[in-house]
Design an enzyme around this catalytic site. Structure first.
Site, short mmCIF file in Angstrom:
data_model
loop_
_atom_site.label_atom_id
_atom_site.label_comp_id
_atom_site.label_asym_id
_atom_site.label_seq_id
_atom_site.Cartn_x
_atom_site.Cartn_y
_atom_site.Cartn_z
N CYS A 62 0.83 -1.21 0.00
CA CYS A 62 0.00 0.00 0.00
C CYS A 62 0.87 1.27 0.00
O CYS A 62 1.76 1.43 0.84
CB CYS A 62 -0.92 -0.01 1.23
SG CYS A 62 -1.77 1.55 1.54
N TYR A 63 0.60 2.16 -0.93
CA TYR A 63 1.34 3.42 -1.02
C TYR A 63 1.21 4.23 0.26
O TYR A 63 2.19 4.76 0.80
CB TYR A 63 0.84 4.22 -2.22
CG TYR A 63 1.34 5.65 -2.26
CD1 TYR A 63 2.64 5.94 -2.69
CD2 TYR A 63 0.53 6.70 -1.85
CE1 TYR A 63 3.11 7.25 -2.72
CE2 TYR A 63 0.99 8.01 -1.87
CZ TYR A 63 2.28 8.28 -2.30
OH TYR A 63 2.73 9.57 -2.32
#
Length: 483
Positions: free
Chosen positions: A170-171
């Protein structure tokens, strides 16, 4: 002055002296039959007079109710958290309205669609969250990695357990990690678990601990949850309610949040002082749903052009695992146009045979994705909407207008490479159906009534005359034979 004698000469209904008339059994029977026939025909004529006669025409939509249309809905999603449930609207003219909240209400529900809490209100806006400066340097882990086997023991041991539920891919989780680990290191030295023991910062990798994240209804990454214990009034019969942090994600903001949460807890007794809680901190702490479902209800205004009503998970600072998003839903209500008043509903019930009964086509229908997780499945509904106007007339002078939108629905379940959604694609017909009631006039009813009475009376008189003369003739023949 006209004399009474001259007036009598104008009598259409001259009377025969009663002594000159003769009653008969056949006449009595025929009179009874005639009376019954009159009553039967009178009932049929009255029923016809009271019945609703309509004419139907298809005309170009005049759009007397304006260029906008309301869509009312009440839809339950057993596996979509209110924390991220978003209602969006788009159309072919380029309109895109995301995360509508003004006319929408969200309530947490359990898998059986029962409400589990009060209305859920979204927290701090995620579009302007400060994540701190990005850095490429290695950050030593300061938070404690938590797994299913140790999670409960940690949450019960510490008055405050603040957990970062994240995913390595996840960014936003990767943006948070440096600030979180720095803050965890500062908090560890400031509130040493061995000497102070009031707070601990931990992290959970949801790709490794999927069951633990599922148990805590984590649907977006990262999710920062606060677990309380001890004498906290939020503890209800051993159940530790939790909250989500929606504030800035830089190191200073996280440390400040923890300081304000720890301040009311006395180090010696771990008792919570409610008067010491900062209102500023509470602004960023919103009670997280205790269940993973959500009921979304309300209405949106859309233009009368083809468009989409979309319900999905949405956040400007979270990521979602599309393979685990399940958009199964139950439609309790979906309708177009204004809501009907009780008087209009009475007219609607009376006119249901004429208006198709399809203004609530999807009501009480369930659309369930059978996969255990989401498996990237989008559920779409294609709605063809047509306006129907009914002109009701109680009398020739008094009339009212009943307007409603009917629709036909076709639903499908399809695989998608993107985030699964529940989509309602609506398309309004340029034509409308006009239904007009045509009441019969009272004079027509009276004329038919007189015709019934006069006709039956005349026919009965003819039949009585035939019967009577036939009987007399038969008697004469019999007397002639005897002589």
């Amino acid at each position: 002055m006209v004399s009474p004698t001259k007036l009598k000469s104008m009598d259409f209904y001259r009377k025969i002296p009663r002594d000159l008339t003769e009653a008969s059994l056949s006449g009595a029977g025929l009179s009874i039959v005639a009376a019954l026939v009159m009553m039967l025909l009178f009932g049929m004529e009255l029923s016809s007079y009271l019945a609703v006669n309509t004419t139907t025409a298809v005309v170009v939509d005049k759009s007397a109710d304006g260029d906008f249309l309301r869509i009312h809905f009440n839809i339950s999603f057993p596996a979509l958290s209110c924390e991220f449930a978003s209602v969006d609207v788009s159309d072919v003219l380029g309109t895109n309205r995301l995360n509508i909240t003004k006319t929408i209400r969200k309530f947490p529900i359990d898998p059986h669609l029962k409400t589990t809490g009060e209305e859920f209100h979204s927290g701090h806006g995620s579009h302007d969250i400060n994540h701190g400066e990005e850095t490429k340097e290695e950050i030593p882990d300061g938070s404690v990695p938590l797994v299913s086997s140790s999670f409960d023991s940690f949450s019960k041991h510490f008055p405050l357990l603040i957990v970062n539920f994240n995913a390595p891919w996840c960014y936003w989780s990767n943006r948070l990690k440096p600030s979180w680990e720095k803050a965890a290191s500062i908090i560890y030295h400031k509130y040493n678990p061995e000497t102070d023991g009031r707070v601990l910062l931990g992290s959970v990798d949801c790709t490794e601990e999927a069951e633990l994240c599922k148990r805590n209804h984590i649907q977006g990454y990262p999710s920062i949850r606060i677990f309380r214990k001890g004498s906290d009034l939020k503890e209800d019969h051993g159940h530790h309610e939790h909250e989500s942090y929606y504030g800035d994600r830089d190191t200073d903001s996280i440390v400040k949040m923890v300081d304000e949460l720890v301040a009311p807890i006395h180090p010696e007794t771990h008792k919570l002082d409610l008067d010491g809680i900062s209102n500023k901190t509470l602004k960023h702490l919103i009670k997280a749903p205790v269940t993973g479902g959500c009921r979304v209800e309300g209405y949106v205004r859309v233009k009368k052009v083809p468009g989409n009503l979309i319900i999905s998970a949405h956040s400007g600072a979270h990521s979602f695992d599309s393979s685990k998003m399940n958009m199964s839903h139950v439609v309790s209500h979906l309708s177009f146009g204004r809501m009907f008043s009780p008087r209009l509903l009475t007219d609607m019930r009376r006119l249901l045979p004429y208006i198709g009964q399809s203004h609530d086509k999807l009501n009480e229908k369930a659309f369930i994705n059978q996969h255990e997780f989401g498996a990237n499945v989008t559920i779409e509904h294609y709605l063809q909407v047509v306006k129907t106007e009914v002109i009701t007339r109680r009398t020739a002078q008094e009339h009212s207008l009943v307007e409603e939108y009917e629709y036909t629905a076709h639903s499908s379940i399809a695989q998608t490479y993107y985030l699964p959604v529940a989509k309602f694609h609506f398309e309004l017909s340029p034509m409308q159906i006009m239904i007009t009631e045509n009441p019969k006039s009272f004079s027509h009813f009276i004329t038919n009534l007189c015709a019934i009475i006069g006709g039956v009376f005349t026919v009965a008189g003819i039949l009585d005359s035939i019967f009577h003369n036939t009987i007399r003739l038969v008697k004469k023949v019999e007397l002639g034979k005897n002589f």
